[in-house]
Write a protein that holds these residues in place. Structure first.
Motif, PDB file in Angstrom:
ATOM      1  N   PHE B 202       0.833  -1.191   0.000  1.00 39.79           N
ATOM      2  CA  PHE B 202       0.000   0.000   0.000  1.00 39.79           C
ATOM      3  C   PHE B 202       0.870   1.244   0.000  1.00 39.79           C
ATOM      4  N   GLU B 203       0.404   2.271  -0.677  1.00 34.54           N
ATOM      5  CA  GLU B 203       1.089   3.561  -0.615  1.00 34.54           C
ATOM      6  C   GLU B 203       0.115   4.621  -0.123  1.00 34.54           C
ATOM      7  N   THR B 204       0.652   5.562   0.611  1.00 35.16           N
ATOM      8  CA  THR B 204      -0.150   6.700   1.031  1.00 35.16           C
ATOM      9  C   THR B 204      -0.209   7.670  -0.135  1.00 35.16           C
ATOM     10  N   VAL B 205      -1.386   7.955  -0.628  1.00 31.29           N
ATOM     11  CA  VAL B 205      -1.458   8.883  -1.750  1.00 31.29           C
ATOM     12  C   VAL B 205      -1.900  10.275  -1.311  1.00 31.29           C
ATOM     13  N   ALA B 206      -2.507  10.373  -0.146  1.00 27.73           N
ATOM     14  CA  ALA B 206      -2.897  11.705   0.313  1.00 27.73           C
ATOM     15  C   ALA B 206      -3.090  11.685   1.819  1.00 27.73           C
ATOM     16  N   VAL B 207      -2.757  12.790   2.443  1.00 28.99           N
ATOM     17  CA  VAL B 207      -3.067  13.016   3.845  1.00 28.99           C
ATOM     18  C   VAL B 207      -3.820  14.334   3.880  1.00 28.99           C
ATOM     19  N   LEU B 208      -5.101  14.258   4.161  1.00 32.51           N
ATOM     20  CA  LEU B 208      -5.969  15.427   4.049  1.00 32.51           C
ATOM     21  C   LEU B 208      -6.261  15.958   5.440  1.00 32.51           C
ATOM     22  N   GLN B 209      -5.882  17.201   5.672  1.00 34.90           N
ATOM     23  CA  GLN B 209      -5.917  17.715   7.041  1.00 34.90           C
ATOM     24  C   GLN B 209      -6.725  18.989   7.187  1.00 34.90           C
ATOM     25  N   GLU B 210      -7.768  19.126   6.385  1.00 35.93           N
ATOM     26  CA  GLU B 210      -8.490  20.392   6.457  1.00 35.93           C
ATOM     27  C   GLU B 210      -9.614  20.416   7.480  1.00 35.93           C
ATOM     28  N   GLY B 248      -2.313  13.147  -9.383  1.00 34.08           N
ATOM     29  CA  GLY B 248      -2.136  12.476  -8.093  1.00 34.08           C
ATOM     30  C   GLY B 248      -2.283  13.416  -6.909  1.00 34.08           C
ATOM     31  N   GLU B 249      -2.791  14.619  -7.167  1.00 28.79           N
ATOM     32  CA  GLU B 249      -2.991  15.572  -6.073  1.00 28.79           C
ATOM     33  C   GLU B 249      -4.441  15.497  -5.607  1.00 28.79           C
ATOM     34  N   TRP B 250      -4.639  15.302  -4.322  1.00 30.54           N
ATOM     35  CA  TRP B 250      -5.985  15.227  -3.768  1.00 30.54           C
ATOM     36  C   TRP B 250      -6.329  16.555  -3.117  1.00 30.54           C
ATOM     37  N   SER B 251      -7.544  16.999  -3.343  1.00 27.42           N
ATOM     38  CA  SER B 251      -7.932  18.241  -2.691  1.00 27.42           C
ATOM     39  C   SER B 251      -9.425  18.239  -2.373  1.00 27.42           C
ATOM     40  N   CYS B 252      -9.762  19.159  -1.486  1.00 22.94           N
ATOM     41  CA  CYS B 252     -11.155  19.301  -1.062  1.00 22.94           C
ATOM     42  C   CYS B 252     -11.921  20.025  -2.156  1.00 22.94           C
ATOM     43  N   ILE B 253     -13.000  19.419  -2.637  1.00 22.78           N
ATOM     44  CA  ILE B 253     -13.749  20.064  -3.722  1.00 22.78           C
ATOM     45  C   ILE B 253     -15.053  20.687  -3.232  1.00 22.78           C
ATOM     46  N   ALA B 254     -15.438  20.401  -2.033  1.00 25.72           N
ATOM     47  CA  ALA B 254     -16.653  21.036  -1.522  1.00 25.72           C
ATOM     48  C   ALA B 254     -16.696  20.935  -0.004  1.00 25.72           C
ATOM     49  N   VAL B 255     -17.251  21.952   0.611  1.00 28.64           N
ATOM     50  CA  VAL B 255     -17.501  21.934   2.054  1.00 28.64           C
ATOM     51  C   VAL B 255     -19.006  22.100   2.233  1.00 28.64           C
ATOM     52  N   GLY B 334      -7.211  23.325 -10.971  1.00 26.27           N
ATOM     53  CA  GLY B 334      -7.345  22.110 -10.180  1.00 26.27           C
ATOM     54  C   GLY B 334      -8.782  21.649 -10.219  1.00 26.27           C
ATOM     55  N   PRO B 335      -9.072  20.592  -9.492  1.00 28.57           N
ATOM     56  CA  PRO B 335     -10.449  20.113  -9.464  1.00 28.57           C
ATOM     57  C   PRO B 335     -11.341  21.260  -9.024  1.00 28.57           C
ATOM     58  N   SER B 336     -12.330  21.543  -9.829  1.00 30.99           N
ATOM     59  CA  SER B 336     -13.104  22.745  -9.555  1.00 30.99           C
ATOM     60  C   SER B 336     -13.919  22.557  -8.284  1.00 30.99           C
ATOM     61  N   GLU B 337     -14.150  23.634  -7.637  1.00 34.21           N
ATOM     62  CA  GLU B 337     -14.967  23.610  -6.443  1.00 34.21           C
ATOM     63  C   GLU B 337     -16.402  23.317  -6.833  1.00 34.21           C
ATOM     64  N   GLU B 338     -17.043  22.540  -6.029  1.00 39.86           N
ATOM     65  CA  GLU B 338     -18.447  22.252  -6.282  1.00 39.86           C
ATOM     66  C   GLU B 338     -19.296  22.929  -5.215  1.00 39.86           C
ATOM     67  N   THR B 339     -20.525  23.200  -5.578  1.00 37.23           N
ATOM     68  CA  THR B 339     -21.453  23.762  -4.601  1.00 37.23           C
ATOM     69  C   THR B 339     -22.524  22.723  -4.308  1.00 37.23           C
ATOM     70  N   TRP B 340     -22.755  22.488  -3.051  1.00 34.69           N
ATOM     71  CA  TRP B 340     -23.780  21.542  -2.623  1.00 34.69           C
ATOM     72  C   TRP B 340     -24.718  22.268  -1.683  1.00 34.69           C
ATOM     73  N   LYS B 341     -25.994  21.927  -1.791  1.00 38.62           N
ATOM     74  CA  LYS B 341     -26.899  22.524  -0.814  1.00 38.62           C
ATOM     75  C   LYS B 341     -27.807  21.461  -0.213  1.00 38.62           C
ATOM     76  N   CYS B 342     -28.258  21.785   0.987  1.00 42.45           N
ATOM     77  CA  CYS B 342     -29.155  20.871   1.675  1.00 42.45           C
ATOM     78  C   CYS B 342     -30.536  21.024   1.052  1.00 42.45           C
ATOM     79  N   THR B 343     -31.041  19.947   0.451  1.00 36.70           N
ATOM     80  CA  THR B 343     -32.316  20.057  -0.262  1.00 36.70           C
ATOM     81  C   THR B 343     -33.465  19.388   0.475  1.00 36.70           C
ATOM     82  N   ALA B 344     -33.179  18.695   1.539  1.00 34.44           N
ATOM     83  CA  ALA B 344     -34.262  18.099   2.317  1.00 34.44           C
ATOM     84  C   ALA B 344     -33.742  17.754   3.699  1.00 34.44           C
ATOM     85  N   THR B 345     -34.637  17.792   4.644  1.00 30.08           N
ATOM     86  CA  THR B 345     -34.316  17.313   5.983  1.00 30.08           C
ATOM     87  C   THR B 345     -35.367  16.273   6.334  1.00 30.08           C
TER      88      THR B 345
END
Lengths: 576, 453
Positions: B202-210, B248-255, B334-345
């Motif tokens: 196994f190889e570590t391909v990303a360590v995401l710390q956001e 091979g670069e991993w990044s956050c695409i949406a919060v 880079g990977p474009s940012e995406e927008t997500w919204k809460c559409t139901a609860t």
């Protein structure tokens, strides 16, 4: 290879661990050595551990951080507060400085109790400043000198008008490190049929790993002690420069090393951690000394240099972009010409990277000894992994080496070097090891250049950031720079770093040196180092080399009270 | 909590898996490769593997971890193989990779439970026919070949170290290319298995710390043409989406922000639901649904379960579709940012943090469970159009509630699970499996009740 290194993963720096486990309520309270606000040292890493308010504020020194295993490196907040631009200022304002006679031979006011101030500047810091102020790296160097020594610099508004006596370029020490580093690797390759690797000899085991990145060293000592026998024993350029300045000046002027105050300007916060290592004090080179005066008293980052200027209300951008009139010479002619050479030291080119070029020099050195050999480069899994092969003219592989930058890639390197774990079962097949026993774990590297930061040292955590108000003219909080913006900024810093080659200045090497490898003469370097050893009466082994030690981790590994508390907590429903 | 609509589903006890663990059991994960097994990691440092055919203990993964095993993931396989692989994540900060060569011979679990000759997964035939076909990996096994008792055990093959603190969750990507782990150390690690199958490299391909705090859960989305996307939920109340680019670069695409408490669990919308609502939109094209990105379901300590939908991003202006070609990759965005919204609860039914949700691959129903001991089932129903030609409105309703599923104990996990026991009525019959602080793993049958109203 692209000039545009990845700055995508600014989150890839080795970062502090979850919690500082130092038992802060039991720390002995130390006498405050500097007249700073005691509150500045009060720490709370974890809201769970609140010291009772009745206790006096606690101090945690860097040495405590080095002994603790709670953090992967250590909290940057601690480092910043203990070695900061304010410490530089309070040091400069502590007493009238020592004055050197104009021939550089003696100190005129030895009895005043003051100190001699010296500074060393890294090329990555100059590159960061150059990109920030739109000047060349050379001009940035002059501006730093103007700030630290010149009449328009920090002297200006100071109590005693103390400035720095000498400002040296750590590239000088780096060249010595490159030559000694190449010889260390050649030695390990010749040795390989002889003794068992590591323990019994002073030579590091193959593959030798770069030891100049303090973040990597700290991480290795705390988390992966199995790689320690592989670390290059060579000091970093910062440390070597520190030892050179302290040994020579203290011997020449007959003063204690604590009368010499040495600040280094670095691209990296973790260099502060390196400066605090016990291994890098006069206790080591003096042998008997027990006080342990640091070879580098204080490290400030590129960004903090600007804060230093601001504190003295010096506008860095308005500093003269030319050299100061020739300073008082360093009190040893040979070392003076070594420290202040007529030619400028090159930072290397893209192929040598932005972290000092250890690997690149080793390859060049090796090729210079094998006529007809050539270097092949292969890109690894990502932009921060490169593999190099030196091929003979006949197509044989003579040497394999690699570059591993960034935390995630370091993981893969340390896993490869990990010995198989013995079985817990009787019968003894290795079980649950990090890698398979007997399985060859990739190519046999002779050398690996390891740096904690993706993109290398120009991308260090202490550099001026693209969203810094100095550059953008706006508040940093307004909008976070995107990965592209950061990438483009890093490319500019790299460009400034590599543009340091000035063809206008001819190379004037001492006459008897015709053995240059990549512009550096090993003979000249070794000659100079031998002179240093003779002048100071200290073995080169004690001057230029260092050692590493395992820092035993006790977090989550032993069943102690903490663990029991965790278990009880988890039983009562809180263990999620 | 009362629900607005009458319950139409009854949840009744089917069986307890035996013997139960004597300490807290965390989750129970059914094998995704149609092998009738379910794996339950517990705080006694082991993983219990139970047979779904007869609800009894099949095997145990033990002697590897020093603390509670918090999470387990079966490696998905595309081809039929006699080898099963499992990843375990423990509070001892390590991850283990385990293998077992299953001999589905006489008296095996498969034979005991699966009715003959009906469906697409005739396990007992396929796997027993493979038998010894796949030799054990070379040097490690030589000594053991004669010893049949160890040959059938779970083999703890490799440890993956790197996390600084307790591992909370591990998850294999649907293609099995990646393995993700998340931890109390606030980081998410993405691992890639390299080399040949069985080499365990196994190889570590990303360590995401956001994330700013503990990361509680990770969950992979199937590659829908955009690559495999990882979702993570954290004590910092946010959900983040991550993707690797071709460098091979991993990044956050949406919060995804909105929860007011720890995000405990995440689930991606199953294909069955994507298909169903694609059809209800009036398109006849069966593959049309693929164009809509799967929705994400999250449950939280704020007592809500939310549905998140990607906001369609307009195609880049004045850019041809072959935009990305011919430009050096380092220059490309880079990977474009995406927008997500809460559409139901989802309707509120729980009174304490909602630890677990499961979105059925078969029925599209959602089950949830909580610290309050309840299991709740929800269904997304259509309400019809509110205007002529308008969009069909949908609403979530509670269709079943069971209280005190594990007596006074917290219920840590619930999952939909295909039935393999002899009492099942059809191949596609589902049950629920709940896992509790009492160490028990319980199976529940889910039946429509006719006397609705």
């Amino acid at each position: 290879m692209s000039a545009i290194l990845s700055a995508d993963d600014l989150n890839d720096f080795i970062s502090p661990g979850v919690a500082c486990i130092k038992p802060i309520e039991t720390l002995p309270s130390k006498p405050t050595s500097t007249p700073t606000d005691p509150e500045a040292y009060e720490l709370s890493f974890n809201t769970d551990i609140q010291p009772p308010s009745s206790l006096p504020p606690v101090q945690i020194s860097l040495t405590d951080c080095l002994a603790c295993s709670g953090c992967v490196t250590s909290a940057e907040a601690v480092l910043v507060s203990l070695q900061s631009h304010t410490e530089v200022l309070s040091e400069l304002d502590s007493a009238p400085g020592l004055r050197i006679s104009s021939d550089g031979e003696r100190i005129e006011n030895i009895d005043t109790g003051g100190k001699l101030y010296v500074a060393s500047v890294s090329p990555q810091s100059r590159a960061s400043l150059a990109a920030t102020f739109g000047v060349s790296e050379k001009e940035a160097g002059w501006m730093v000198e103007q700030l630290l020594c010149g009449p328009r610099g920090v002297k200006g508004r100071a109590v005693y008008r103390n400035g720095f006596q000498w400002v040296v370029d750590t590239n000088v020490a780096r060249e010595a490190c490159l030559v000694l580093g190449a010889e260390e690797v050649m030695g390990s390759m010749q040795d390989r049929n002889g003794k068992v690797d590591g323990e019994s000899t002073n030579q590091p085991a193959k593959p030798i790993l770069t030891s100049s990145c303090p973040g990597w060293i700290c991480y290795a000592e705390k988390t992966h002690p199995h790689v320690l026998p592989h670390l290059s024993r060579l000091k970093s350029p910062q440390a070597l420069m520190g030892t050179l300045l302290k040994t020579v000046l203290s011997r020449k002027y007959g003063i204690s090393p604590d009368r010499i105050w040495h600040v280094a300007i670095m691209p990296c916060f973790d260099k502060k951690l390196e400066a605090s290592r016990e291994e890098l004090t006069d206790a080591v080179w003096e042998g008997t000394g027990t006080r342990g005066v640091r070879d580098v008293d204080c490290v400030i980052t590129s960004k903090e240099l600007l804060m230093l200027a601001d504190s003295r209300r010096v506008d860095f951008s308005k500093l003269p972009r030319g050299p100061l009139p020739r300073n008082i010479p360093f009190p040893d002619a040979k070392l003076n010409s070594f420290l202040f050479p007529h030619r400028r030291r090159k930072n290397g080119n893209q192929a040598s990277g932005s972290s000092g070029g250890n690997l690149y020099y080793i390859l060049q050195y090796f090729v210079s000894q094998h006529p007809g050999a050539s270097i092949q480069t292969t890109r690894g899994r990502n932009v921060d992994v490169q593999e190099y092969k030196v091929m003979s003219a006949a197509g044989e592989i003579l040497l394999t080496a690699a570059r591993y930058y960034g935390f995630r890639n370091i993981q893969n390197l340390v896993r490869r070097l990990k010995p198989a774990r013995p079985s817990r079962m009787p019968g003894g097949k290795p079980m649950g090891s990090a890698r398979k026993a007997g399985k060859s774990s990739g190519p046999e590297y002779s050398y690996v250049e390891v740096m904690a930061c993706p993109g290398g040292c120009t991308n260090g955590g202490g550099q001026i950031k693209v969203d810094d108000p100095v550059i953008s003219g706006r508040e940093p909080s307004e909008s976070k720079p995107g990965p592209l913006e950061r990438k483009a900024w890093l490319a500019r810093v790299d460009e400034a770093y590599w543009s340091g080659e000035d063809s206008t200045e001819e190379e004037t090497l001492p006459e008897d040196c015709h053995d240059t490898v990549d512009g550096i003469s090993p003979t000249y370097i070794k000659d100079t180092l031998a002179h240093w050893a003779v002048t100071t009466g200290i073995d080169l082994d004690r001057l230029a080399y260092t050692s590493y030690r395992e820092v035993v981790s006790d977090v989550g590994k032993v069943v102690d009270d903490t663990q029991r508390v965790i278990e009880i907590a988890s039983k009562s429903g809180g263990g999620w | 909590m009362s629900s607005p609509s009458p319950h139409t589903i009854s949840i009744s006890h089917l069986a307890d898996f035996k013997p139960p663990a004597l300490s807290r059991a965390w989750v129970s994960i059914p094998n995704p490769n149609n092998i009738p097994l379910i794996a339950t990691p517990t705080s006694d440092k082991t993983v219990r593997v139970y047979s779904l055919a007869n609800f009894t203990l099949h095997s145990k993964l033990e002697n590897a971890h020093d603390r509670s095993v918090r999470s387990v993931a079966w490696k998905p396989t595309s081809k039929r193989t006699s080898k099963m692989s499992v990843a375990t994540g423990s509070f001892d900060a390590t991850m283990g990779i385990w293998h077992r060569h299953e001999q589905f011979g006489a008296g095996s679990i498969a034979e005991q439970g699966v009715p003959n000759g009906d469906d697409d997964d005739a396990i007992e035939m396929e796997i027993s026919s493979l038998g010894e076909a796949k030799p054990h990996r070379g040097q490690m096994r030589d000594d053991d070949e004669s010893d049949t008792s160890t040959a059938e055990d779970w083999e703890y093959n490799i440890v993956l170290e790197g996390h600084d603190s307790e591992i909370k969750c591990v998850d294999y990507s649907p293609s099995a290319q990646y393995l993700a782990s998340c931890s109390r150390d606030k980081s998410i690690w993405v691992w890639e298995e390299i080399g040949e199958d069985g080499e365990d490299e196994f190889e570590t391909v990303a360590v995401l710390q956001e994330h700013d705090a503990d990361v509680k859960c990770v969950c992979w989305r199937k590659d829908d043409g955009e690559g495999e996307v990882l979702a993570s939920g954290s004590y910092d109340d946010t959900i983040r989406l991550w993707r690797g680019d071709d460098e091979g670069e991993w990044s956050c695409i949406a919060v995804l922000e909105g929860h007011d408490g720890t995000v405990w669990a995440l689930q991606w919308e199953p294909e069955v639901v994507q298909k169903r609502f694609a059809v209800s939109h009036g398109t006849d094209n069966e593959s049309e649904y693929i164009r809509r990105t799967a929705r994400l379901l999250s449950s939280s300590a704020d007592l809500t379960i939310r549905v998140w939908t990607k906001v369609p991003s307009p195609p880049p202006m004045n850019k041809p579709s072959y935009f990305s070609h011919g430009i050096p990759s380092t220059m490309r965005p880079g990977p474009s940012e995406e927008t997500w919204k809460c559409t139901a609860t989802l309707p509120k039914a729980h009174t304490l943090p909602i630890y677990s949700i499961s979105w059925s691959q078969l029925s599209g129903r959602v089950a949830s469970t909580s610290s309050d001991g309840q299991i709740v089932i929800y269904e997304e129903q259509t309400r019809g159009r509110t205007s002529v030609g308008g969009e069909i409105e949908r609403e979530w309703v509670v269709i079943g509630i069971l209280e005190g599923a594990h007596g006074p104990y917290e219920v840590n996990h619930v999952t939909w699970c295909k039935r393999y026991d002899s009492g099942r009525k059809s191949d596609s019959e589902e049950m629920l499996v709940s896992t509790g602080d009492d160490g028990a793993v319980r199976a529940w049958s889910v039946k429509e009740t006719t006397q609705a109203n």
